[in-house]
Scaffold this active site. Sequence first.
Site, PDB file in Angstrom:
ATOM      1  N   LYS A 177       3.182  54.698  -8.324  1.00 22.08           N
ATOM      2  CA  LYS A 177       4.335  54.975  -7.464  1.00 22.08           C
ATOM      3  C   LYS A 177       4.294  56.444  -7.053  1.00 22.08           C
ATOM      4  CE  LYS A 177       9.374  54.248  -7.424  1.00 22.08           C
ATOM      5  NZ  LYS A 177      10.515  53.727  -8.208  1.00 22.08           N
ATOM      6  N   ASP A 215      19.594  48.069 -11.374  1.00 16.61           N
ATOM      7  CA  ASP A 215      19.138  47.638 -10.045  1.00 16.61           C
ATOM      8  C   ASP A 215      18.325  46.350 -10.198  1.00 16.61           C
ATOM      9  OD1 ASP A 215      18.893  47.740  -7.313  1.00 16.61           O
ATOM     10  OD2 ASP A 215      17.224  49.146  -7.306  1.00 16.61           O
TER      11      ASP A 215
END
Length: 524
Positions: A155, A290
């Site tokens: 990422k 999330d």
Amino acid sequence: MSSAGAAFRLVRAGWILTREGVVAALPGEDMTGLPKFGWRIAKLLTRGGARRRQRSERLAGAVARLGPSYVKLGQFLATRPDVVGNDIAVDLALLQDRMHTFPRAQAVHAIESSLGRPVNDLFIELGSPVAAASIAQVHVAEVERDVGPSKVAVKVIRPGVRKAFQNDLESFFLAARLQERYMPSTRRLKPVEVTETLAQTTRIEMDLRLEAAALSEIRENTRDDPGFRVPDVDWERTGRDVLTMEWVDGIKMSDVEGLRAAGYDLPLIASNLIQSFLRHTLRDGFFHADMHPGNLFVEADGTIVAVDLGISGRLGKKERHFLAEILYGFITRNYVRVAEVHFEAGYVPRKHNVAAFAQAIRAIGEPIHGQPAETISMAKLLTLLFEVTELFDMQARPELILLQKTMVVVEGVARTLDPHFNMWKTSEPVVGGWIADNLGPRGMLSDARDGLHALVSLARQAPELAARTERLSREIDAMAEHGLRFDKATAKAIGEAEARNTRSGRIALWVIALTLIWIGWKLL
């Protein structure tokens, strides 16, 4: 010039929201005076294509034009129904954090700058991006392990995203200050504090070392949990701008048909998801905030793997006691106890009557007991509870609102997997077990042990506390004798701050006025 730039960006955002029909989609029929006039003008300025869309689609179109900062703003406000209202919060929660990918060369530069090593020394191969969001994108890569090559996910922070967020945050703060100054009725919502919370949240999310630490903590917490885990972090290849973790092979939970075709027991996965979330919340006080279906994978053996831990939530022991007791109180119909818990926790001011508050709680609980268990939503229960508590001056508590938002999402995912999902039956083993361990005799012993530790700590600090008390007493005596005085630096700082706020407000109003004149001229 910074204030002028923030004002221009704010006007641009308002124009885009107007053209995409977001302003016109707001409930304006009950407005009066200037706000209603502005709402009618917004309806006239809405472009034709936007008129035929639903409000959630209009929001998505506007946010796509405004950029990543507004995606995060929308997702953040989705966790604050106390600020934007429940209907708007639901629409904002549907915003998809999907952006265009940026070139691999920029990702390589970010990796090498963050880790201080050539990318060829870090990875056997760094592939093209496979997913992109507002803050970062993900590449597939291979690294050398003792057992041979291993697949990883890398990422990488989006180039220039911090500067872009900083610029847009200036506009958000300007809007919040103008709102507090010229709309007194909205001051109770504390718009400046809300913006400060957003700024802090995004700063944390843009440091991938902190996301790595969150992954590591949840991995330790869930080491012995059945059917749930998070990816392992590769700390050697992780820095502020890059996070490397194991690659997850599985089916996304958003692909319900794919899961069904693969032969998974969907009701079992739904139960595992809810029980895992409640375990993290009640037992650990630390949860993934999330957990939408795009962040959840199901591996071949049915294990749920959660990724993207940029947003997480924490609950202290008091908040966990509060949550467990209110859920148990609703189950047993002990509404007086539910009300007492709110007062004991300090959430509802003592000026209110416990019996009157219990009556309001009963208005929520009694209709629930007349319904089939599979139709009762725990998330809806918490939403109704927070609506009622607002009538009794309960201040918004960010940790509980974040929990409510996450529970809405998780419960929604469970019901897509199993339309007949029974939330109460599924959660009872976790909630009941936690209550037995923490609210019974064992919990009393634990509380007594914590109290003893606090007393020991207080005793150790006694000399320092005595010295502080003596200094405070002298300062109060001096203040009583000579009055409260500011030094020159403090007085100067107060004057400069007031002048700056006044100047910012005037600049913003001039920019907005000139822009409206320009828009009117264009329409003629």
